[in-house]
Design an enzyme around this catalytic site. Structure first.
Site, PDB file in Angstrom:
ATOM      1  N   ARG A 255       0.839  -1.199   0.000  1.00 20.88           N
ATOM      2  CA  ARG A 255       0.000   0.000   0.000  1.00 20.88           C
ATOM      3  C   ARG A 255       0.873   1.248   0.000  1.00 20.88           C
ATOM      4  O   ARG A 255       1.571   1.538   0.968  1.00 20.88           O
ATOM      5  CB  ARG A 255      -0.926   0.004   1.221  1.00 20.88           C
ATOM      6  CG  ARG A 255      -2.153   0.878   1.028  1.00 20.88           C
ATOM      7  CD  ARG A 255      -3.004   0.909   2.278  1.00 20.88           C
ATOM      8  NE  ARG A 255      -2.391   1.764   3.286  1.00 20.88           N
ATOM      9  CZ  ARG A 255      -2.502   1.586   4.602  1.00 20.88           C
ATOM     10  NH1 ARG A 255      -3.169   0.547   5.068  1.00 20.88           N
ATOM     11  NH2 ARG A 255      -1.930   2.422   5.445  1.00 20.88           N
ATOM     12  N   HIS A 259      -4.550   4.447   4.051  1.00 22.12           N
ATOM     13  CA  HIS A 259      -5.688   3.527   4.066  1.00 22.12           C
ATOM     14  C   HIS A 259      -6.943   4.231   3.567  1.00 22.12           C
ATOM     15  O   HIS A 259      -7.736   3.669   2.810  1.00 22.12           O
ATOM     16  CB  HIS A 259      -5.899   3.015   5.484  1.00 22.12           C
ATOM     17  CG  HIS A 259      -7.177   2.270   5.691  1.00 22.12           C
ATOM     18  ND1 HIS A 259      -7.368   0.984   5.220  1.00 22.12           N
ATOM     19  CD2 HIS A 259      -8.334   2.621   6.304  1.00 22.12           C
ATOM     20  CE1 HIS A 259      -8.584   0.578   5.538  1.00 22.12           C
ATOM     21  NE2 HIS A 259      -9.189   1.550   6.198  1.00 22.12           N
ATOM     22  N   TYR A 268       3.231   4.710  11.032  1.00 22.96           N
ATOM     23  CA  TYR A 268       3.440   3.258  11.085  1.00 22.96           C
ATOM     24  C   TYR A 268       4.017   2.650   9.812  1.00 22.96           C
ATOM     25  O   TYR A 268       4.552   1.547   9.849  1.00 22.96           O
ATOM     26  CB  TYR A 268       2.121   2.541  11.407  1.00 22.96           C
ATOM     27  CG  TYR A 268       1.007   2.762  10.396  1.00 22.96           C
ATOM     28  CD1 TYR A 268       0.933   2.000   9.239  1.00 22.96           C
ATOM     29  CD2 TYR A 268       0.038   3.732  10.606  1.00 22.96           C
ATOM     30  CE1 TYR A 268      -0.083   2.203   8.308  1.00 22.96           C
ATOM     31  CE2 TYR A 268      -0.984   3.939   9.685  1.00 22.96           C
ATOM     32  CZ  TYR A 268      -1.046   3.173   8.545  1.00 22.96           C
ATOM     33  OH  TYR A 268      -2.042   3.382   7.625  1.00 22.96           O
TER      34      TYR A 268
END
Length: 355
Positions: A255, A259, A268
Site C-alpha cells: 500500500r 488507508h 506506522y
C-alpha cells in the site's frame, strides 16, 4: 474426500522490467484487449486521484484510496463475463465503472446521497461492502445458487488481507469449498490492515496457504502486474465454470497511499518502501510494457487520459446536481412499527437542516 492442492509459493508475473527480466505474453489477448485494459487502468486511476482531490475540497466524505490497486481490479474484472457477479469491498468502490456504471452514481455513494445506491441486478455488481469480509458469505451463496440453477455464471469477492482474519471469511470460504461453489476469492494483500502489518495478524507463511484448509487451490500473483492478475483470474473462472469449485487468489502488492483520507500512515508505514513502490506502480509498469510492444504512443496515452478526465468532470457535475435528499429517509424503513418519538426526531432534524 476433497483434493487438497498446495498453494503456489512464487508470484505469477508476466510483465518484465525492460532490462534483465523479459516480458511474457498471455495467450488469447489481442492488441485490442491489451489497449482496453490500459483504458480501464487509466479510468480507475483517474477516478481515484480525482476523488482524493474532491475530498480535500469537501465535496465527498471520507474516501478509501485504491491508488496502485488498479491492476488487481482491472485485470480480474477483465477475466469475467457480463453475467458474472462482482462483490466489492470499499477498496473496489469504483469497479462498477468497468461495467458501465455512471461515475456520478459512485461519487454520490461517497457523498452519502441516496442516488449512490444502485440495483445490483442492473450491473451484476453487489453493493459496496464496508464491514470487513461480511460480503464473502453473500458471494458464496449467490455462486452456489447459480450452480443449483444450472447457470454458468460465477462470482468474485474482493477483500483485503485483514479480511482473512475475520470469521465471515472463514464461513464463506468453507461453505464455498464444501459446496464447490463457482466463486473466486480475491485477496488484495497490500500488507496492511489499516495500521496492522501482515505479520502481526497471521502466522501463515502466505495468505494463499489458508486456501488449503478449505480444500481449494491458492494462487499467488504479483498484484501490480495486470496481465498476471488477468491470467490467474481467467484460470480460476475456468475452474469455476467447469464445476471444480472455488479458487483463492492472493494478489501481493504494497500500500503506497493512506488507508483512507482520514488516515495518516506516517506513524506506522515504511516510508522508504512506499517511495520504492511508487516508482513501480501498476499503471506505469503496464504503459512501459505496451510501449515495449509498440502498442502505445504518447498521443494515444494522452487521449485515454483526456477521455477519463472528461468522464470524471461530467460525473461530479451530475452528482452535485442531485437535489438534497428528504430528511425522512433517515427514519423510513428503520422500524416496522415506528415509535412515536421518531416524529419529534424528524421534526428536530428538519429544523436543523432548514436553519
Amino acid at each position: 474426500m476433497a483434493l487438497v492442492l498446495p498453494a503456489e509459493r512464487d508470484l505469477r508475473r508476466v510483465i518484465g522490467d525492460g532490462e534483465g527480466i523479459p516480458d511474457g505474453v498471455v495467450e488469447g489477448l489481442s492488441e485490442e484487449d491489451l489497449l482496453e485494459l490500459h483504458r480501464w487502468l487509466v479510468l480507475l486511476r483517474t477516478y481515484d486521484e480525482r476523488s482524493v482531490v474532491y475530498h480535500s475540497q469537501g465535496r465527498i466524505g471520507t474516501y478509501a484510496i485504491f491508488w496502485n490497486h488498479e491492476a488487481m481490479q482491472a485485470g480480474s474484472a477483465y477475466a469475467l463475463e457480463r453475467e458474472d457477479w462482482i462483490f466489492p469491498s470499499y477498496r473496489e468502490s469504483a469497479i462498477g465503472l468497468l461495467r458501465g456504471m455512471p461515475a456520478s452514481t459512485i461519487l454520490s455513494w461517497w457523498r452519502g446521497h441516496p442516488a449512490g445506491w444502485w440495483n445490483p441486478l442492473d450491473w451484476n455488481v453487489a453493493s459496496i461492502c464496508v464491514p470487513i469480509a461480511t460480503h464473502v458469505p453473500h458471494a458464496a451463496g449467490l455462486a452456489w445458487g447459480k450452480k443449483l440453477r444450472g447457470e454458468r455464471a460465477c462470482a468474485i469477492a474482493y477483500f483485503g488481507d485483514g479480511a482473512t482474519s475475520e470469521g465471515a471469511f472463514h464461513e464463506g470460504a468453507n461453505f464455498a469449498g464444501v459446496m464447490r461453489a463457482p466463486l473466486v476469492l480475491f485477496c488484495n494483500n497490500n500488507q496492511w490492515a489499516i495500521s496492522t502489518p501482515l505479520e502481526a495478524q497471521t502466522a501463515a507463511e502466505t495468505l494463499a496457504d489458508k486456501a488449503i484448509g478449505y480444500g481449494i487451490p491458492g494462487v499467488r500473483v504479483d498484484g501490480g502486474d495486470v496481465l498476471a492478475v488477468y491470467e490467474a483470474t481467467r484460470d480460476a473462472v475456468a475452474r469455476a465454470r467447469a464445476g471444480e469449485g472455488p479458487t483463492m487468489i492472493e494478489a501481493v502488492t504494497y500500500r503506497a497511499a493512506p488507508h483512507a483520507t482520514a488516515d495518516d500512515p506516517r506513524a506506522y508505514i515504511d516510508l522508504e518502501r512506499v517511495e520504492e513502490e511508487k516508482q513501480r506502480e501498476c499503471l506505469g509498469r503496464y504503459e512501459a510494457y505496451l510501449r515495449r510492444q509498440g502498442l502505445l504512443s504518447d498521443e494515444a496515452a494522452e487521449a485515454v487520459r483526456s477521455e477519463a478526465a472528461d468522464l470524471m468532470r461530467a460525473g461530479i457535475a451530475e452528482a452535485e446536481a442531485e437535489p438534497p435528499p428528504d430528511a425522512s429517509l433517515v427514519f423510513e424503513h428503520a422500524y416496522v412499527d415506528p415509535p412515536p418519538s421518531l416524529d419529534a426526531d424528524l421534526a428536530e432534524l428538519r429544523g436543523i437542516l432548514d436553519a
